[in-house]
Design a protein around this motif. Structure first.
Motif, PDB file in Angstrom:
ATOM      1  N   PRO A   1       0.831  -1.206   0.000  1.00 20.57           N
ATOM      2  CA  PRO A   1       0.000   0.000   0.000  1.00 20.57           C
ATOM      3  C   PRO A   1       0.868   1.260   0.000  1.00 20.57           C
ATOM      4  O   PRO A   1       2.062   1.214   0.274  1.00 20.57           O
ATOM      5  CB  PRO A   1      -0.816  -0.118   1.276  1.00 20.57           C
ATOM      6  N   ARG A   2       0.246   2.379  -0.270  1.00 19.48           N
ATOM      7  CA  ARG A   2       0.957   3.644  -0.483  1.00 19.48           C
ATOM      8  C   ARG A   2       1.431   4.264   0.840  1.00 19.48           C
ATOM      9  O   ARG A   2       0.848   5.192   1.383  1.00 19.48           O
ATOM     10  CB  ARG A   2       0.057   4.619  -1.240  1.00 19.48           C
ATOM     11  N   THR A   3       2.553   3.750   1.312  1.00 23.25           N
ATOM     12  CA  THR A   3       3.162   4.243   2.551  1.00 23.25           C
ATOM     13  C   THR A   3       4.477   4.963   2.271  1.00 23.25           C
ATOM     14  O   THR A   3       5.158   5.382   3.202  1.00 23.25           O
ATOM     15  CB  THR A   3       3.426   3.084   3.518  1.00 23.25           C
ATOM     16  N   GLY A   4       4.833   5.084   1.003  1.00 26.98           N
ATOM     17  CA  GLY A   4       6.087   5.712   0.613  1.00 26.98           C
ATOM     18  C   GLY A   4       6.461   5.274  -0.780  1.00 26.98           C
ATOM     19  O   GLY A   4       5.595   4.941  -1.588  1.00 26.98           O
ATOM     20  N   GLY A   5       7.767   5.218  -1.040  1.00 23.97           N
ATOM     21  CA  GLY A   5       8.228   4.828  -2.361  1.00 23.97           C
ATOM     22  C   GLY A   5       9.625   4.258  -2.303  1.00 23.97           C
ATOM     23  O   GLY A   5      10.252   4.196  -1.244  1.00 23.97           O
ATOM     24  N   MET A   6      10.109   3.848  -3.461  1.00 25.86           N
ATOM     25  CA  MET A   6      11.449   3.284  -3.594  1.00 25.86           C
ATOM     26  C   MET A   6      12.104   3.937  -4.809  1.00 25.86           C
ATOM     27  O   MET A   6      11.446   4.200  -5.812  1.00 25.86           O
ATOM     28  CB  MET A   6      11.407   1.777  -3.812  1.00 25.86           C
ATOM     29  N   ILE A   7      13.412   4.161  -4.704  1.00 22.71           N
ATOM     30  CA  ILE A   7      14.201   4.665  -5.816  1.00 22.71           C
ATOM     31  C   ILE A   7      15.431   3.778  -5.958  1.00 22.71           C
ATOM     32  O   ILE A   7      16.116   3.502  -4.970  1.00 22.71           O
ATOM     33  CB  ILE A   7      14.661   6.121  -5.592  1.00 22.71           C
ATOM     34  N   PHE A   8      15.715   3.339  -7.181  1.00 28.81           N
ATOM     35  CA  PHE A   8      16.961   2.653  -7.492  1.00 28.81           C
ATOM     36  C   PHE A   8      17.861   3.701  -8.118  1.00 28.81           C
ATOM     37  O   PHE A   8      17.468   4.356  -9.089  1.00 28.81           O
ATOM     38  CB  PHE A   8      16.724   1.485  -8.450  1.00 28.81           C
ATOM     39  N   ALA A   9      19.052   3.875  -7.553  1.00 22.51           N
ATOM     40  CA  ALA A   9      19.909   4.981  -7.962  1.00 22.51           C
ATOM     41  C   ALA A   9      21.363   4.545  -8.091  1.00 22.51           C
ATOM     42  O   ALA A   9      21.786   3.541  -7.514  1.00 22.51           O
ATOM     43  CB  ALA A   9      19.810   6.110  -6.940  1.00 22.51           C
ATOM     44  N   THR A  10      22.104   5.345  -8.825  1.00 21.10           N
ATOM     45  CA  THR A  10      23.545   5.191  -8.922  1.00 21.10           C
ATOM     46  C   THR A  10      24.162   6.526  -8.528  1.00 21.10           C
ATOM     47  O   THR A  10      23.609   7.585  -8.816  1.00 21.10           O
ATOM     48  CB  THR A  10      23.967   4.755 -10.338  1.00 21.10           C
ATOM     49  N   ALA A  11      25.264   6.475  -7.829  1.00 24.13           N
ATOM     50  CA  ALA A  11      25.982   7.683  -7.421  1.00 24.13           C
ATOM     51  C   ALA A  11      27.417   7.277  -7.117  1.00 24.13           C
ATOM     52  O   ALA A  11      27.715   6.092  -6.957  1.00 24.13           O
ATOM     53  CB  ALA A  11      25.325   8.310  -6.188  1.00 24.13           C
ATOM     54  N   LYS A  12      28.312   8.256  -7.048  1.00 24.63           N
ATOM     55  CA  LYS A  12      29.712   7.954  -6.749  1.00 24.63           C
ATOM     56  C   LYS A  12      29.857   7.304  -5.383  1.00 24.63           C
ATOM     57  O   LYS A  12      30.686   6.420  -5.174  1.00 24.63           O
ATOM     58  CB  LYS A  12      30.548   9.229  -6.801  1.00 24.63           C
ATOM     59  N   ASN A  13      29.027   7.769  -4.432  1.00 19.93           N
ATOM     60  CA  ASN A  13      29.063   7.241  -3.073  1.00 19.93           C
ATOM     61  C   ASN A  13      27.781   7.647  -2.349  1.00 19.93           C
ATOM     62  O   ASN A  13      26.969   8.410  -2.884  1.00 19.93           O
ATOM     63  CB  ASN A  13      30.311   7.734  -2.326  1.00 19.93           C
ATOM     64  N   GLN A  14      27.621   7.157  -1.141  1.00 24.67           N
ATOM     65  CA  GLN A  14      26.395   7.425  -0.394  1.00 24.67           C
ATOM     66  C   GLN A  14      26.273   8.904  -0.043  1.00 24.67           C
ATOM     67  O   GLN A  14      25.171   9.452  -0.057  1.00 24.67           O
ATOM     68  CB  GLN A  14      26.327   6.566   0.866  1.00 24.67           C
TER      69      GLN A  14
END
Length: 96
Positions: free
Chosen positions: A43-56
């Motif tokens: 259910p709609r409690t938030g979301g997810m993102i798949f990401a790339t970056a040099k570091n956290q």
């Protein structure tokens, strides 16, 4: 690669008020190649993102410009993963 777990901390009405700005934020980082996929939780409690970056730290700086973050609407949990296997057609994830 990183998985960002976003969990809303306010009512959906407040989230919806900031949704257009959040969508613009997402689009900006899709265009830059930082975000690979995203969507709402069910259910709609938030979301997810798949990401790339040099570091956290770089990813955290990006997420701190999200309108949801700026308005204090959600918590963000970042998990870094090392992709070692993919489905056919997703082998580019192995090099991130």
């Amino acid at each position: 690669m990183f998985v960002v777990n976003i969990t809303y901390t306010v009512a959906l009405e407040e989230v919806d008020a900031h949704l257009p700005a959040h969508i613009q934020f997402l689009q900006q980082y899709y265009q830059q190649g930082v975000f690979l996929a995203s969507g709402r939780k069910v259910p709609r409690t938030g979301g997810m993102i798949f990401a790339t970056a040099k570091n956290q730290a770089e990813l955290e700086a990006i997420l701190h410009s999200d309108p949801f973050y700026l308005a204090g609407l959600a918590n963000y949990e970042i998990t870094e993963i090392e992709v070692s296997k993919t489905a056919s057609g997703l082998s580019q994830l192995l090099t991130l």
